[in-house]
Scaffold this motif. Sequence first.
Motif, short mmCIF file in Angstrom:
data_model
loop_
_atom_site.label_atom_id
_atom_site.label_comp_id
_atom_site.label_asym_id
_atom_site.label_seq_id
_atom_site.Cartn_x
_atom_site.Cartn_y
_atom_site.Cartn_z
N UNK A 1 0.85 -1.18 0.00
CA UNK A 1 0.00 0.00 0.00
C UNK A 1 0.89 1.23 0.00
N UNK A 2 0.87 1.97 -1.10
CA UNK A 2 1.64 3.20 -1.21
C UNK A 2 0.71 4.39 -1.00
N UNK A 3 1.05 5.24 -0.06
CA UNK A 3 0.18 6.35 0.31
C UNK A 3 0.30 7.51 -0.67
N UNK A 4 -0.76 8.31 -0.80
CA UNK A 4 -0.73 9.42 -1.77
C UNK A 4 0.25 10.52 -1.37
N UNK A 5 0.70 11.26 -2.38
CA UNK A 5 1.57 12.41 -2.17
C UNK A 5 0.88 13.68 -2.61
N UNK A 6 0.94 14.70 -1.77
CA UNK A 6 0.48 16.04 -2.12
C UNK A 6 1.56 17.03 -1.70
N UNK A 7 1.43 18.26 -2.20
CA UNK A 7 2.41 19.28 -1.88
C UNK A 7 1.74 20.62 -1.61
N UNK A 8 2.47 21.50 -0.96
CA UNK A 8 1.98 22.86 -0.78
C UNK A 8 1.96 23.60 -2.12
N UNK A 9 3.01 23.34 -2.92
CA UNK A 9 3.19 24.06 -4.19
C UNK A 9 3.66 23.08 -5.26
N UNK A 10 3.17 23.26 -6.48
CA UNK A 10 3.70 22.53 -7.64
C UNK A 10 4.21 23.54 -8.65
N UNK A 11 5.45 23.35 -9.08
CA UNK A 11 6.06 24.16 -10.13
C UNK A 11 6.13 23.28 -11.36
N UNK A 12 5.41 23.66 -12.42
CA UNK A 12 5.33 22.81 -13.60
C UNK A 12 5.68 23.61 -14.85
N UNK A 13 5.85 22.88 -15.95
CA UNK A 13 6.21 23.50 -17.23
C UNK A 13 5.25 23.04 -18.31
N UNK A 14 4.81 23.96 -19.13
CA UNK A 14 3.96 23.63 -20.28
C UNK A 14 4.44 24.40 -21.51
N UNK A 15 4.10 23.90 -22.66
CA UNK A 15 4.49 24.56 -23.91
C UNK A 15 3.68 25.83 -24.14
N UNK A 16 2.37 25.75 -23.88
CA UNK A 16 1.49 26.88 -24.20
C UNK A 16 0.39 26.98 -23.16
N UNK A 17 -0.03 28.23 -22.90
CA UNK A 17 -1.17 28.47 -22.01
C UNK A 17 -1.95 29.66 -22.52
N UNK A 18 -3.25 29.64 -22.25
CA UNK A 18 -3.98 30.90 -22.43
C UNK A 18 -3.98 31.63 -21.09
N UNK A 19 -4.48 32.85 -21.08
CA UNK A 19 -4.37 33.66 -19.87
C UNK A 19 -5.23 33.17 -18.72
N UNK A 20 -6.13 32.22 -19.02
CA UNK A 20 -6.94 31.60 -17.96
C UNK A 20 -6.25 30.40 -17.34
N UNK A 21 -5.11 29.99 -17.92
CA UNK A 21 -4.34 28.90 -17.34
C UNK A 21 -4.53 27.54 -17.98
N UNK A 22 -5.31 27.44 -19.04
CA UNK A 22 -5.44 26.16 -19.75
C UNK A 22 -4.11 25.82 -20.41
N UNK A 23 -3.64 24.59 -20.21
CA UNK A 23 -2.28 24.24 -20.61
C UNK A 23 -2.23 23.20 -21.73
N UNK A 24 -1.21 23.35 -22.57
CA UNK A 24 -0.87 22.37 -23.60
C UNK A 24 0.60 22.00 -23.43
N UNK A 25 0.88 20.70 -23.36
CA UNK A 25 2.25 20.21 -23.23
C UNK A 25 2.76 19.73 -24.58
N UNK A 26 4.07 19.62 -24.68
CA UNK A 26 4.68 19.20 -25.94
C UNK A 26 5.56 17.97 -25.73
N UNK A 27 5.15 16.88 -26.33
CA UNK A 27 5.93 15.64 -26.37
C UNK A 27 6.36 15.20 -24.96
N UNK A 28 7.62 14.74 -24.82
CA UNK A 28 8.03 14.13 -23.55
C UNK A 28 8.16 15.12 -22.41
N UNK A 29 8.09 16.43 -22.70
CA UNK A 29 8.12 17.42 -21.63
C UNK A 29 6.86 17.35 -20.77
N UNK A 30 5.86 16.58 -21.23
CA UNK A 30 4.65 16.42 -20.42
C UNK A 30 5.00 15.68 -19.12
#
Length: 220
Positions: free
Chosen positions: A142-171
């Motif tokens: 039984x592996x317990x879930x992981x959560x964080x206070x903050x997530x820093x992530x990377x995406x290829x494209x976003x609109x100003x509302x925050x909808x994200x698109x990733x590119x290839x293996x950078x996902x």
Amino acid sequence: MNKVRRSAEALAGIREGMTVMIGGFLAVGTPLVLVDELVKKQVRNLTVIANDTAMPDRGIGRLIVNRQAKKVIVSHIGTNPETGRQLMAGELEVELTPQGTLAEKIRAGGSGLGGVLTPTGVGTVVEEGKQKIKINDRDYLLELPLRADVALIYAHKADKAGNLVFRRSARNFNPVMAMAADLVIAQVSEVVEIGAIDPDEVMVPGIVIDYIVAEQGGAV
């Protein structure tokens, strides 16, 4: 709502002792601008959840070299000798987790699950201190879930509302981390107007993203 911010403003709420998830795989898909800003802020005693600690001079490795992490939860450290040195010297706690298990623990945290069952690690040091459950004559951990206070992530494209698109293996780890933190900050290569991304292209919805930082670090 325009969620675009400068990097310093977006990271203003990160404080000493927080748990921070950082996307990427050997710095591919890692939000380098955000990590560099975190190094600049000198926030210490962080618990970092990531696939790896990259290299000493790049990405998460810079946090290690700068001694800003007290603990890392990762799948490997072999490309960063400084992580291993600090571990052996008792200066850094390292929790090694099989890569697929790490991804599932984060996914479980983002989905509100109580944990995941996996046969990976049964009969090895990985099972130490963990509950073992037998199903159909097979042992699972039984592996317990992981959560964080903050997530820093990377995406290829976003609109100003925050909808994200990733590119290839950078996902890689970025989408699951976006679901598993209280504050989610996305660094992106391109920011477009709301409505410019077809809904079918959206890989992470803007409702879970708090701030966007353009790759150059400035607001647009």
